[in-house]
Design a protein around this motif. Structure first.
Motif, short mmCIF file in Angstrom:
data_model
loop_
_atom_site.label_atom_id
_atom_site.label_comp_id
_atom_site.label_asym_id
_atom_site.label_seq_id
_atom_site.Cartn_x
_atom_site.Cartn_y
_atom_site.Cartn_z
N UNK A 158 0.78 -1.22 0.00
CA UNK A 158 0.00 0.00 0.00
C UNK A 158 0.82 1.28 0.00
N UNK A 159 2.14 1.18 -0.09
CA UNK A 159 2.98 2.37 -0.06
C UNK A 159 2.74 3.23 -1.29
N UNK A 160 2.45 4.50 -1.08
CA UNK A 160 2.29 5.45 -2.18
C UNK A 160 3.67 5.92 -2.61
N UNK A 161 4.03 5.64 -3.86
CA UNK A 161 5.35 6.02 -4.35
C UNK A 161 5.33 7.35 -5.09
N UNK A 162 4.15 7.77 -5.55
CA UNK A 162 4.03 9.03 -6.28
C UNK A 162 2.66 9.62 -6.00
N UNK A 163 2.64 10.90 -5.68
CA UNK A 163 1.37 11.57 -5.37
C UNK A 163 1.40 12.98 -5.94
N UNK A 164 0.28 13.41 -6.48
CA UNK A 164 0.17 14.74 -7.04
C UNK A 164 -1.24 15.26 -6.79
#
Length: 202
Positions: A158-164
């Motif tokens: 569930x790790x978010x590697x990219x967020x915008x």
């Protein structure tokens, strides 16, 4: 490589475009048709499964599309994606596109350098790996202001590697009616397989 979770298979939501659990490439969601395009390179298989019992597999340099009969305004679009190999040319990898009647909304590329990024509007960048399942989620899609939020996460933990957030569409549109999944292997790096599943819009 079987990357399925040991958790119970979740119920397929009414918003699903295609979860492949019918064991075919036929999209049965209301108002959606597909897949179209390079369908000779598209299959449903149960060896590398991203979730459930089946996932789609796209071989060679290929593009497949799911198209809705009319444009609409979902607040969220998501897909699971994984590639088993990558080459050394610029486009080698996999891509996910959103369109409205041929007008690009956004594209996300998992490229040969091990970087996930966009070439339509800036969302930053992050590192990705082969044989790892990622969830691409566009949410808070705003077809009035033409903006969206985006998370790319590693499904295993569930790790978010990219967020915008509040990112602008590539072009101004009033809705969405097409999604595309691409295998972008180059002629010098054949044998790339792109797996995808849980294609959803709500």
């Amino acid at each position: 490589v079987d990357v399925r979770s040991t958790d119970p298979i979740p119920e397929i939501p009414d918003s699903a475009i295609h979860y492949f659990e019918n064991g075919t490439t036929t999209v049965s969601a209301d108002n959606w048709t597909g897949w179209s395009g390079d369908t000779s390179n598209l299959s449903v298989q149960n060896e590398t499964v991203l979730e459930g019992d089946y996932s789609g597999k796209l071989t060679s340099t290929s593009t497949v599309s799911a198209v809705r009969g009319s444009s609409y305004t979902p607040s969220e679009v998501s897909v699971y994606m994984q590639a088993d190999n990558v080459g050394s040319e610029r486009k080698d990898g996999m891509e996910f596109f959103l369109y409205n009647s041929g007008t690009l909304i956004h594209l996300l590329r998992f490229d040969y350098t091990g970087t996930v990024r966009s070439y339509s509007t800036s969302v930053g960048s992050a590192t990705w790996s082969v044989d790892t399942t990622y969830k691409v989620k566009y949410y808070n899609l705003d077809f009035t202001n033409n903006t969206f939020d985006l998370d790319v996460s590693r499904v295993s933990d569930g790790t978010i590697i990219l967020s915008s957030t509040s990112t602008s569409f590539a072009n101004s549109v009033s809705g969405l009616n097409e999604i595309q999944v691409l295998n972008t292997e180059s002629s010098s790096n054949t044998g790339v397989n792109v797996f995808f599943d849980n294609v959803d819009a709500q």
